[in-house]
Design a protein around this motif. Structure first.
Motif, PDB file in Angstrom:
ATOM      1  N   THR A 102       1.043  -0.984  -0.111  1.00  0.00           N
ATOM      2  CA  THR A 102       0.033   0.006   0.157  1.00  0.00           C
ATOM      3  C   THR A 102       0.892   1.022  -0.082  1.00  0.00           C
ATOM      4  N   GLU A 107      -0.838   6.210  -4.370  1.00  0.00           N
ATOM      5  CA  GLU A 107      -1.925   7.033  -3.346  1.00  0.00           C
ATOM      6  C   GLU A 107      -1.068   7.698  -2.365  1.00  0.00           C
ATOM      7  N   SER A 109      -0.338   9.032   0.974  1.00  0.00           N
ATOM      8  CA  SER A 109      -0.856   8.034   2.420  1.00  0.00           C
ATOM      9  C   SER A 109       0.212   8.545   3.438  1.00  0.00           C
ATOM     10  N   THR A 111       1.770   7.048   7.248  1.00  0.00           N
ATOM     11  CA  THR A 111       1.919   5.740   7.953  1.00  0.00           C
ATOM     12  C   THR A 111       2.479   6.194   9.211  1.00  0.00           C
ATOM     13  N   THR A 361      -1.363   2.535   7.591  1.00  0.00           N
ATOM     14  CA  THR A 361      -1.258   3.406   6.610  1.00  0.00           C
ATOM     15  C   THR A 361      -2.736   3.876   6.210  1.00  0.00           C
ATOM     16  N   SER A 363      -4.968   6.744   3.964  1.00  0.00           N
ATOM     17  CA  SER A 363      -5.166   7.506   2.650  1.00  0.00           C
ATOM     18  C   SER A 363      -5.249   8.991   3.294  1.00  0.00           C
ATOM     19  N   PRO A 367      -8.784   9.631   5.150  1.00  0.00           N
ATOM     20  CA  PRO A 367      -8.377   8.777   6.262  1.00  0.00           C
ATOM     21  C   PRO A 367      -9.418   8.405   6.974  1.00  0.00           C
TER      22      PRO A 367
END
Length: 383
Positions: A102, A107, A109, A111, A361, A363, A367
């Motif tokens: 991911t 995308e 992101s 984490t 993680t 987006s 999110p």
């Protein structure tokens, strides 16, 4: 007379031993690399013209009243248990195994790697914020606040598993944000370190080439690989030893990509600078705001969670994520208080707060909201 002579000798021995310990400690701070380096004479000279640099030290925009100079105060805040429920987790806390697939897709992101460390993907560029991946927030491994126990060890091979890092962003040089061992292990995977003024002294001592370091002052901007970066002001302080207190700058980061814009506050107290950041750079898709490790004795340089929620509104962010918690105990409050208080305040002020698990993680554009309270022994949020 003999008794007086023996007493005098004992005083001399004790005084000599104390002097030896002091000299040894000072030499250790000067020679041990974890304590970092210092800005060069040329850098210090160039700083003298800056408004936020006075008498050889960086200063905040607003005069602070917190007792930053007292090591006794810092010790008391990390050892005082009065009124606390649980200073550290009583059992291993659940973490998420890092999803590298991911992270490596296109995308945008974020984490969470615990406390104030984040791996960002923006416009398919990888940025690591405040790299601290070791087990102790300290210049030495045998003294200091230890990382909480987790359900699995996601840190054992994390540096080798990380993708190539386009940029490391540093907010300030404290041990829980900038770790010597992490940088030494990580530096060959990083294209550029982008840091506040003076922080290059630490990195250069640790083997990072000066050509790979960019320093910024408050409000300085930089276009990096198509991403617009700016160092924003914060109300905090810096230093890794008795010899370099406030010799380097601190701040927060504005990160603007093609589709998403983030604000990462770094450590700092609440102030009017948040509204100024919002006017200049907002709105933000996500604001990552510090709100842990607070104490009334340093209210000017660390926010309580309710202030963190207000700060997210001030910077004009549609969503907020709490930082500076979940990994180390650096203050006397219950370790869960920051997130519990932040969620309560967010509901009262209609702020969309996201609370990922460590290793998770999310987006940046969409999110997930707060999860069931993984930080609690039950499913209810206190208060």
């Amino acid at each position: 007379m003999k008794r007086k002579g023996r007493f005098k000798k004992m005083i001399i021995y004790i005084s000599s031993f104390i002097l030896f310990v002091i000299v040894a400690a000072l030499l250790f701070m000067l020679l041990y690399p974890s304590f970092g380096g210092n800005p060069s004479k040329e850098q210090k000279k160039s700083y003298e013209q800056l408004e936020n640099y006075t008498n050889g030290k960086f200063v905040n925009e607003v005069t602070d009243k917190s007792d930053l100079d007292s090591w006794k105060t810092l010790f008391e805040a990390t050892t005082d248990g009065a009124g606390r429920k649980e200073k550290k987790p009583s059992s291993p806390q659940p973490v998420v195994e890092i999803d590298w697939n991911t992270i490596n897709n296109n995308e945008d992101s974020i984490t969470w790697l615990g406390h104030s460390t984040y791996l960002l993907s923006v416009d398919n560029r990888k940025m690591l914020v405040d790299p601290m991946l070791e087990s102790v927030a300290s210049p030495v491994s045998f003294v200091g606040s230890k990382r909480y126990p987790y359900s699995s060890d996601i840190y054992s091979n994390i540096v080798s598993e990380l993708p190539a890092i386009d940029a490391v962003l540093i907010t300030h040089d404290h041990y829980d944000h900038l770790d010597y061992a992490t940088v030494v292990e990580l530096k060959d995977k990083v294209s550029r370190f982008i840091v506040p003024l003076g922080v290059s002294g630490h990195l250069i001592r640790w083997g990072v080439p000066a050509s790979q370091i960019t320093e910024l002052n408050w409000w300085d901007e930089l276009d990096f690989e198509g991403i617009h970066l700016a160092l924003a002001p914060a109300r905090h302080f810096s230093g890794r030893s008795l010899f370099n207190m406030n010799s380097t700058l601190w701040g927060g980061w504005v990160i603007s990509g093609t589709e998403n814009r983030l604000f990462i506050s770094g450590d700092g107290g609440y102030g009017a600078h948040f509204e100024e950041i919002g006017r200049k750079y907002g709105p933000f898709n996500l604001a990552v705001i510090e709100g842990g490790q607070y104490d009334k004795r340093w209210s000017d340089i660390h926010m309580v969670p309710e202030q963190s929620i207000q700060a997210s509104l001030d910077v004009n962010s549609t969503r907020m994520m709490l930082s500076h918690w979940g990994a180390f105990t650096l203050a006397s409050h219950d370790w869960r208080d920051p997130v519990q208080r932040a969620i309560k305040a967010a509901k009262e002020k209609d702020v969309d707060i996201v609370v990922p698990q460590i290793g998770e993680t999310l987006s940046i554009s969409e999110p997930k909201p707060a999860l069931p309270s993984w930080w609690n022994d039950n499913s209810e949020i206190d208060g």
